[in-house]
Scaffold this motif. Structure first.
Motif, short mmCIF file in Angstrom:
data_model
loop_
_atom_site.label_atom_id
_atom_site.label_comp_id
_atom_site.label_asym_id
_atom_site.label_seq_id
_atom_site.Cartn_x
_atom_site.Cartn_y
_atom_site.Cartn_z
N SER A 173 0.86 -1.18 0.00
CA SER A 173 0.00 0.00 0.00
C SER A 173 0.89 1.24 0.00
O SER A 173 2.09 1.13 -0.28
N SER A 174 0.32 2.37 0.30
CA SER A 174 1.09 3.60 0.12
C SER A 174 0.64 4.67 1.10
O SER A 174 -0.54 4.74 1.48
N ALA A 175 1.57 5.54 1.44
CA ALA A 175 1.25 6.73 2.21
C ALA A 175 0.25 7.61 1.46
O ALA A 175 -0.41 8.46 2.05
N MET A 220 8.01 18.07 1.36
CA MET A 220 8.73 17.25 2.34
C MET A 220 8.21 15.82 2.33
O MET A 220 7.01 15.59 2.23
N ARG A 221 9.16 14.85 2.39
CA ARG A 221 8.80 13.42 2.36
C ARG A 221 9.62 12.67 3.40
O ARG A 221 10.66 13.14 3.87
N ASP A 222 9.18 11.44 3.65
CA ASP A 222 9.84 10.53 4.59
C ASP A 222 10.50 9.44 3.75
O ASP A 222 9.81 8.59 3.17
N GLY A 251 -1.37 16.46 -8.03
CA GLY A 251 -1.53 15.30 -7.14
C GLY A 251 -0.52 15.23 -6.01
O GLY A 251 -0.63 14.37 -5.16
N ASP A 252 0.48 16.12 -6.00
CA ASP A 252 1.52 16.07 -4.95
C ASP A 252 1.04 16.74 -3.66
O ASP A 252 0.72 17.92 -3.67
N PRO A 253 1.04 16.05 -2.52
CA PRO A 253 0.80 16.74 -1.25
C PRO A 253 2.04 17.50 -0.81
O PRO A 253 3.16 17.13 -1.17
#
Ligand code: UD1
Length: 322
Positions: free
Chosen positions: A118-120, A220-222, A284-286
């Motif tokens: 699945s995905s964030a 920002m991403r993890d 679509g990018d948060p």
């Protein structure tokens, strides 16, 4: 165990197939294209390599029976968020149509355990603090909606006693495992490989959005090392094999890095600049997506071995071939 890994030729699938083979599982890799095309990247003799489409329920049922499969790790699917916005039907077809066919084949072949990629992206727009699994699932793009639909389906099948699952909500997979996998997609849309190509070619990396509310303005991403991500599948399979309950878990470090910080880290690893140019936000990018990683530690004992961004970018730089 005999484990079928769908999407075994992909960037993450290769790491997962190898990690499971190293842990002593008999791995059957399943993908749309032959794995041998990748040459030395996929040479483990303990990994059988099959070509097939997860939407082919009959073929899959046969495969599960022929190889006496005990559990499935399902990574096959379409993953480009921006493409999912313009071609949603392809995403529903592969990610949900393929998921239904696979689950029907599993039930027909009496295979009851699945680890699902699945995905964030199931969370959508989020707060600055790391997101826990209970956070509202409200995906902001078709890609995320197809992943959430699969989670719903698995929840229903679990309640009906048909399958047990671990849904792993990946945050951003990154880095490389030498001799096993390096981040490469066709077409390439991901930050780190695009930045490395920019550094090699001199054609600037487009930075999508510089007016986000993140300090330096970039998203920002993890970032999770792909080897750590692969290991999460190993412990998830162990959990199911021991009769553990179904779970949906973040695979996250809890650390957030901006696009500008990733570029700076790559520059340190490369020892030279990465040319960049500001561009519009990508559809679509948060703005930011950081996961809380405590539940996976509690339930599966998973902690990332390489949470540090510089370790991740160093491994990517060492493995990258333009
Ligand atoms: C997305 C999904 C993730 C999914 C992954 C699979 C979301 C929020 N995330 O990750 O769930 O598993 O795709 O493909 O839907 N960037 C640039 N320039 C580039 C490339 C990227 O600035 O050339 C920026 C992006 O705008 C983003 C960050 O870098 O802010 C990371 O992008 P990318 O590596 O493509 O991954 P995500 O889109 O975060």
């Amino acid at each position: 165990m005999n484990v079928l890994v769908t999407g075994a030729r992909g960037y993450i699938g290769r790491a997962v197939a190898h990690r499971l083979a190293d842990a002593g599982h008999a791995v059957v890799g399943f993908d749309l294209a032959p794995l041998v095309e990748e040459g030395p990247l996929h040479t483990a003799s303990s990994i059988r390599q099959l070509v097939g489409d997860v939407r082919d329920e009959e073929g899959l049922t046969q495969t599960l029976q022929d190889h006496a499969v005990d559990a499935v790790v399902h990574l096959a699917g379409k993953i480009v968020v921006s493409e999912s916005v313009t071609e949603p039907l392809a995403y529903w077809d592969h990610n949900v149509g393929g998921g239904i066919a696979l689950l029907k084949a599993m039930v027909a072949a009496d295979v009851r355990q699945i680890v699902f990629s699945s995905s964030a992206a199931v969370y959508g727009e989020v707060a600055p603090e790391p997101i826990a699994e209970q956070h509202r699932r409200e995906p902001m793009n078709p890609y995320g909606r197809t992943k959430l639909t699969m989670e719903w389906m698995l929840e229903d099948l679990d309640r009906a006693g048909a399958v047990h699952y671990v849904a792993l909500r990946y945050f951003n997979a990154a880095g490389a495992v030498p001799g096993v996998t390096v981040e490469r997609h066709h077409p390439e849309t991901h930050l780190i490989p695009n930045a490395l190509t920019a550094a090699a070619s001199g054609r600037p990396l487009k930075i999508f959005g510089s007016d986000y509310d993140t300090g330096d303005g970039t998203a920002m991403r993890d970032y999770v090392h792909v080897g750590d991500l692969a290991d999460a599948h190993r412990v998830a399979l162990d959990h199911l094999a021991q009769g553990g309950a179904s779970l949906a878990l973040n695979v996250a470090t809890g650390l957030g890095y901006t696009v500008a910080e990733v570029v700076a880290s790559l520059e340190r690893a490369l020892g030279r600049p990465v040319p960049t140019v500001a561009a519009d936000r990508r559809p679509g990018d948060p703005p930011l997506l950081i996961g809380r990683g405590t539940a996976i530690r509690e339930h599966l004992g998973w902690v990332p071995a390489h949470p540090d961004l510089d370790d991740i970018t160093k491994s990517a730089v060492a493995a990258h071939r333009p």
